[in-house]
Design an enzyme around this catalytic site. Structure first.
Site, PDB file in Angstrom:
ATOM      1  N   GLU A 132      25.035  46.530 -53.607  1.00  0.00           N
ATOM      2  CA  GLU A 132      23.600  46.675 -53.351  1.00  0.00           C
ATOM      3  C   GLU A 132      22.924  45.296 -53.328  1.00  0.00           C
ATOM      4  O   GLU A 132      21.986  45.012 -54.080  1.00  0.00           O
ATOM      5  CB  GLU A 132      22.939  47.621 -54.373  1.00  0.00           C
ATOM      6  CG  GLU A 132      23.465  49.047 -54.228  1.00  0.00           C
ATOM      7  CD  GLU A 132      22.659  50.132 -54.932  1.00  0.00           C
ATOM      8  OE1 GLU A 132      21.750  49.826 -55.725  1.00  0.00           O
ATOM      9  OE2 GLU A 132      22.950  51.312 -54.689  1.00  0.00           O
ATOM     10  N   GLU A 159      29.063  55.137 -53.316  1.00  0.00           N
ATOM     11  CA  GLU A 159      28.262  55.768 -54.385  1.00  0.00           C
ATOM     12  C   GLU A 159      27.553  56.972 -53.789  1.00  0.00           C
ATOM     13  O   GLU A 159      26.846  56.840 -52.774  1.00  0.00           O
ATOM     14  CB  GLU A 159      27.218  54.797 -54.962  1.00  0.00           C
ATOM     15  CG  GLU A 159      27.799  53.755 -55.884  1.00  0.00           C
ATOM     16  CD  GLU A 159      26.747  52.875 -56.551  1.00  0.00           C
ATOM     17  OE1 GLU A 159      25.613  53.331 -56.776  1.00  0.00           O
ATOM     18  OE2 GLU A 159      27.080  51.702 -56.820  1.00  0.00           O
TER      19      GLU A 159
HETATM   20  O1  AHR Z   1      24.941  54.654 -60.119  1.00  0.00           O
HETATM   21  C1  AHR Z   1      23.883  53.995 -60.735  1.00  0.00           C
HETATM   22  C2  AHR Z   1      23.416  52.807 -59.921  1.00  0.00           C
HETATM   23  O2  AHR Z   1      22.935  53.243 -58.685  1.00  0.00           O
HETATM   24  C3  AHR Z   1      24.462  51.805 -59.539  1.00  0.00           C
HETATM   25  O3  AHR Z   1      24.747  50.927 -60.570  1.00  0.00           O
HETATM   26  C4  AHR Z   1      23.825  51.099 -58.392  1.00  0.00           C
HETATM   27  O4  AHR Z   1      24.736  50.543 -57.496  1.00  0.00           O
HETATM   28  C5  AHR Z   1      22.961  52.179 -57.758  1.00  0.00           C
HETATM   29  O5  AHR Z   1      21.678  51.743 -57.539  1.00  0.00           O
END
Ligand code: AHR
Length: 515
Positions: A190, A312
């Site tokens: 990110e 994610e």
């Molecule tokens: O999953 C929680 C957070 O969500 C992670 O650390 C990040 O990559 C995303 O914003």
């Protein structure tokens, strides 16, 4: 969608719904990469400490410090790949703090996640040895936001060099003679946000620079993943495709089923019917998001050499009342099970480009597989979906046509494309032994569904199945009632000369096997 007169009438009268599916068993081409079933372990809350790792001296039964109950549960899932150490944590993690004698490792403050003190007792050796125990591929997420090029380059050398090199010798000194098998390397996380708040143009150059020095040592071949967009940020993908292109093996994408990024996200366990259907619509929107990013990638890379990794995804609710702020500990109900099943059904369709997905997080955080409390552990409804669905890992994807009724949604927050939710969702695959697996969901809270599945050209002798359902959509497993939501045998499918008739109860997830 089938807008037949019968369906319209049945919806009004409250009779059961019907649906029709045709599985094209003769059109199977590509495999479903097992990495679609990937996990994500982050130093966040009790995901690592307490969730996976308790240390060798713990009274909680463990193998070399890893909880036995969690190890056993994860082995049953056949976890193919695990991403670590973050998430946002990755861009503040300095790997050298997590090697060597544990009592000498420096502590740090986990600034992203509640300011908890991290003692670094779980580091590179502990993670990579865990992957070996589970038989899964490690996916290392490297620090670009606050780490140097040299630091990342040396981490790669430490993990993968077998030569007489300074980092390989340091590893040997720390008790590990042979390099680990590390293939997947994320270059930042990110980077548009917690990973450095960068613009895509700037990150593209940084990616090129960091990736240059991450070498392939002694027969290892790194597969490098650039930090990608979230949700609808198509510009990030466009710029990276233009400026990084073939220098990355994959580009990541993050997509959460979340009502919004500010204010309350809603309770994990207390929600009404409208919020339930909103959740399904939001989770299904991942299909539009994937399609849009794929379309941009197709323009520059029509041969699909660069993969898309959804590294994610999952539901994100308010953390459980009374839990530590910033630890994002959330419960998991049948609603989450539907999000898992519907999402996996979508992912299977796009595996010409989508080669990995990692649900967040494996233990005790967002849409977790397991929840732990001291010596107790429960398997979540989401775990059960992953376990039932693992028959699709590495199997041949079978395209299908589906006609079913839809449900309109009344709530729209954070929804861009979806106004309706199909009542039935399905996916099918054929494994190496020739067995066909069909996964079906009926998301309707009240009505069962009589599904007719046509399988022309299939000659099967038996059909068996398993079902995940529960009396209430908000049912979940607790430490006092760990088996409230658990799969059982399904006997509602009848096979007759190329046609399956399946009676799917309301709010159910079924996996069928035809042999
Ligand atoms: O999953 C929680 C957070 O969500 C992670 O650390 C990040 O990559 C995303 O914003």
């Amino acid at each position: 969608m089938l807008a037949s007169a019968f369906l319209a009438v049945s919806a009004l009268t409250g009779a059961q719904n019907t649906a029709e599916i045709t599985v094209h068993a003769d059109q199977g081409g590509r495999l479903i990469p097992k990495e679609i079933y990937g996990q994500f372990a982050e130093h966040l809350g009790t995901c690592i400490y307490g969730g996976i790792w308790v240390g060798e001296d713990s009274p909680i039964p463990n193998t070399n410090g890893y909880r036995n109950d969690v190890l056993e549960a994860l082995k049953k899932l056949k976890v193919p790949v695990m991403r670590w150490p973050g998430g946002c944590f990755a861009d503040e993690y300095h790997w050298r703090d997590g090697i060597g004698p544990r009592e000498q490792r420096p502590k740090m403050v986990n600034n992203n996640w509640g300011g908890t003190v991290e003692d670094n007792s779980f580091g590179t050796h502990e993670f990579l040895n865990l992957c070996e125990l589970l038989g899964c591929e490690p996916y290392i997420s490297g620090n670009v936001g606050s780490g140097t090029v040299e630091e990342l380059a040396k981490w790669v050398e430490y993990m993968t060099s077998d030569g007489d090199s300074p980092m390989a010798n340091l590893r040997r000194q720390n008790g590990r003679e042979k390099s680990w098998n590390v293939k997947f390397l994320g270059v930042g996380n990110e980077s548009w946000g917690c990973g450095g708040n960068m613009r895509p143009e700037y990150y593209s150059d940084l990616y090129r620079r960091y990736a240059t020095y991450c070498r392939n040592y002694d027969g290892h071949r790194l597969y490098k993943i650039a930090s990608g967009a979230s949700d609808y940020d198509e510009n990030w993908t466009r710029v990276l495709m233009e400026r990084v292109g073939g220098q990355m093996n994959a580009l990541s994408l993050h997509y959460y089923t979340v009502p919004g990024w500010s204010g309350s996200k809603g309770s994990a366990t207390e929600f009404n019917k409208d919020e339930y259907y909103w959740t399904l619509a939001k989770c299904l929107e991942v299909e539009d998001v994937i399609k849009r990013h794929c379309a941009i990638m197709d323009q520059r890379d029509p041969q699909k050499r660069i993969a898309l990794f959804l590294d994610e995804w999952g539901t994100w609710w308010d953390q459980e009342p009374g839990s530590i702020p910033g630890h994002l500990y959330q419960q998991n109900t049948m609603r989450d099970a539907f999000v898992a099943a519907l999402s996996l059904n979508v992912f299977h369709k796009y595996t010409d480009r989508l080669k990995m997905a990692n649900i967040a997080q494996v233990a005790n955080v967002l849409q977790s597989m397991v929840l732990t409390k001291d010596e107790k552990m429960v398997l979540t409804p989401t775990y059960h979906v992953f376990e039932m669905y693992n028959v699709h890992q590495g199997a041949t994807y079978l395209p299908l046509d589906l006609k079913c009724d839809t449900l309109g949604i009344t709530m729209k927050p954070n929804i861009r494309f979806n106004e309706k939710v199909p009542v039935i969702s399905a996916t099918a695959s054929k494994d190496q032994s020739g067995a066909i697996h069909i996964s079906l969901t009926n998301v309707d809270l009240e009505k069962s569904n009589e599904v007719t599945i046509n399988l022309p050209s299939v000659q099967a002798k038996t059909v068996t199945g398993r079902i995940l359902t529960s009396a209430n959509i908000d049912d979940h497993n607790t430490f006092d009632r760990p088996d409230l939501v658990t799969p059982s045998k399904f006997e509602g499918a009848k096979w007759n000369k190329g046609t399956l008739k399946v009676k799917l109860p309301a709010k159910s997830i079924v996996v069928l096997e035809l042999k």
